[in-house]
Design a protein around this motif. Structure first.
Motif, PDB file in Angstrom:
ATOM      1  N   GLU A 209     -12.706   5.550  -1.514  1.00 31.05           N
ATOM      2  CA  GLU A 209     -12.836   4.380  -2.656  1.00 31.05           C
ATOM      3  C   GLU A 209     -11.749   4.935  -3.913  1.00 31.05           C
ATOM      4  OE1 GLU A 209     -16.183   4.141  -6.287  1.00 31.05           O
ATOM      5  OE2 GLU A 209     -16.771   4.692  -4.163  1.00 31.05           O
ATOM      6  N   LYS A 213      -8.992   2.218  -5.436  1.00 31.66           N
ATOM      7  CA  LYS A 213      -9.010   1.728  -6.579  1.00 31.66           C
ATOM      8  C   LYS A 213      -7.943   2.165  -7.428  1.00 31.66           C
ATOM      9  CE  LYS A 213     -14.293   0.975  -6.705  1.00 31.66           C
ATOM     10  NZ  LYS A 213     -15.479   1.098  -7.311  1.00 31.66           N
ATOM     11  N   GLN A 216      -4.961   0.002  -6.514  1.00 31.32           N
ATOM     12  CA  GLN A 216      -5.300  -1.465  -7.271  1.00 31.32           C
ATOM     13  C   GLN A 216      -4.747  -1.608  -8.500  1.00 31.32           C
ATOM     14  OE1 GLN A 216      -9.353  -1.872  -5.765  1.00 31.32           O
ATOM     15  NE2 GLN A 216      -8.767  -3.180  -3.992  1.00 31.32           N
ATOM     16  N   ILE A 217      -5.107  -0.311  -9.431  1.00 30.67           N
ATOM     17  CA  ILE A 217      -4.852  -0.309 -10.718  1.00 30.67           C
ATOM     18  C   ILE A 217      -3.257  -0.247 -10.691  1.00 30.67           C
ATOM     19  CG2 ILE A 217      -4.887   0.868 -12.882  1.00 30.67           C
ATOM     20  CD1 ILE A 217      -7.964   1.756 -11.899  1.00 30.67           C
ATOM     21  N   LEU A 301     -14.180  -3.039  -0.597  1.00 28.05           N
ATOM     22  CA  LEU A 301     -13.214  -2.472  -1.529  1.00 28.05           C
ATOM     23  C   LEU A 301     -11.948  -3.560  -1.698  1.00 28.05           C
ATOM     24  CD1 LEU A 301     -13.118   1.166  -0.626  1.00 28.05           C
ATOM     25  CD2 LEU A 301     -13.949   0.371  -2.850  1.00 28.05           C
TER      26      LEU A 301
END
Length: 371
Positions: A209, A213, A216-217, A301
């Motif tokens: 996770e 994440k 993705q940022i 996700l």
């Protein structure tokens, strides 16, 4: 049943100066590191330790020849404690120094896992991928055998693992990419392993996770967004280390070793070359069980259907580190059966951790699909 192995005492510091003071670095310590890492962060601390710069013995990932040369010079210092400050190469060699006497690398492999602990070991990772600050595995390219192999033993655990996010601030993006993808593979493989437990999966799934994440940022906001995320990526790598330190890695790592050993592809990159290809073949054999849980987790996700998670995952990872086909590394098609045979014969330790058993025919099939 073994639930989780937590051997090193874990510490974290905001700065290298705080670490040096807390651990009272002194004349009986040997620091194994890289000069480009040591000088900016430790150079002004006037430490009295012996220092060995790994790059003076060869570039790239650790080989038996490189490690034996460092073992010889480390013995001259008569040190009582090894302080490893670096990435995977430095950490893997430092673990060997903790157990090394007069033996050659080949003799240490023959002794494993019953190697004696000869020196205390402190490990400080400077990448966010290996997680090996909390494992007892050292991966060396055994040049005399033409492949990478793990050297494993209880005495190779660090006594102390230390996290200092400051050390990652100058990390080149390419090194960040390969190392963090390695951590992601650690987390996924260990969570799918038959040795996985509720404890290892707690760390493994959380690492997945955090890494996804974070990616993705970075994709959304650009590479400048990485710096505030370094602590998260370092923590995720550590979580994945605890997960695979107990549950183990599997076919992705096993199949990447011939590629890394012969063509010197960075470890995380060679893992990525195999990653989704192995997962897709697992799914061809067995669609239920832990892999179904993994796919549901990834689909949430990645905001996609479960039947497309591997393609969407690859699309995300390609924006961090573009994936290459095996032929792009120079691999010849006639080498694929040799690679497959090598995996089955030399990587039993890893292949025993596969989600489902893979025989030589299936391994060759995966190589051909990725070629």
């Amino acid at each position: 049943m073994k639930e989780i192995i937590w051997k090193p005492e874990l510490h974290s510091f905001d700065s290298c100066k705080e670490f040096a003071e807390e651990f009272n670095l002194c004349e009986s310590d040997l620091v194994l590191t890289n000069e480009y890492i040591f000088n900016p962060y430790f150079g002004e601390l006037d430490l009295k330790c012996s220092i060995i710069y790994q790059e003076n013995y060869g570039m790239g990932e650790p080989t038996d020849i490189m490690t034996e040369a460092i073992m010889k010079d480390a013995a001259k210092t008569d040190c009582k404690r090894i302080i490893a400050i670096g990435g995977g190469t430095v950490i893997d060699i430092a673990k060997v120094l903790a157990v090394a006497g007069d033996e050659s690398i080949d003799e240490l492999y023959a002794m494993a896992p019953d190697m004696p602990k000869r020196r205390e070991l402190v490990i400080i990772p400077t990448t966010c991928g290996t997680g090996s600050e909390v494992t007892n595995i050292s991966i060396l390219n055994r040049t005399r055998l033409g492949t990478k192999m793990g050297l494993v033993g209880p005495a190779m655990y660090a006594d102390y693992a230390v996290l200092i996010p400051e050390l990652l601030e100058k990390l080149p993006f390419g090194v960040f990419a390969t190392s963090s993808i390695d951590a992601l593979v650690h987390a996924v493989e260990s969570s799918l392993s038959p040795k996985a437990t509720v404890y290892t999966k707690l760390f493994g799934y959380k690492a997945i996770e955090m890494i996804i994440k974070g990616y993705q940022i970075i994709v959304r906001d650009g590479r400048d967004a990485l710096k505030p995320l370094l602590k998260d990526f370092l923590t995720a790598s550590n979580f994945a280390g605890f997960a695979f330190g107990t549950a183990g890695c599997a076919a992705v790592h096993a199949m990447s070793y011939p590629l890394g050993g012969k063509y010197h592809v960075p470890h995380g990159e060679s893992n990525y070359a195999m990653f989704t290809g192995v997962l897709k073949n697992y799914m061809e054999i067995k669609k239920d069980g832990e892999i179904a849980i993994m796919n549901a987790y990834l689909s949430e996700l990645l905001s996609c259907d479960e039947n497309e998670v591997y393609d969407r995952l690859e699309e995300l990872l390609n924006q961090i580190l573009p994936k290459k086909a095996l032929h792009e590394y120079g691999v010849k098609e006639e080498e694929l059966p040799v690679f497959a045979k090598s995996v089955i014969e030399t990587q039993t330790r890893l292949m025993n951790n596969n989600f489902v058993p893979l025989d030589e025919e299936r391994v060759l099939k995966i190589y051909k699909e990725l070629y």
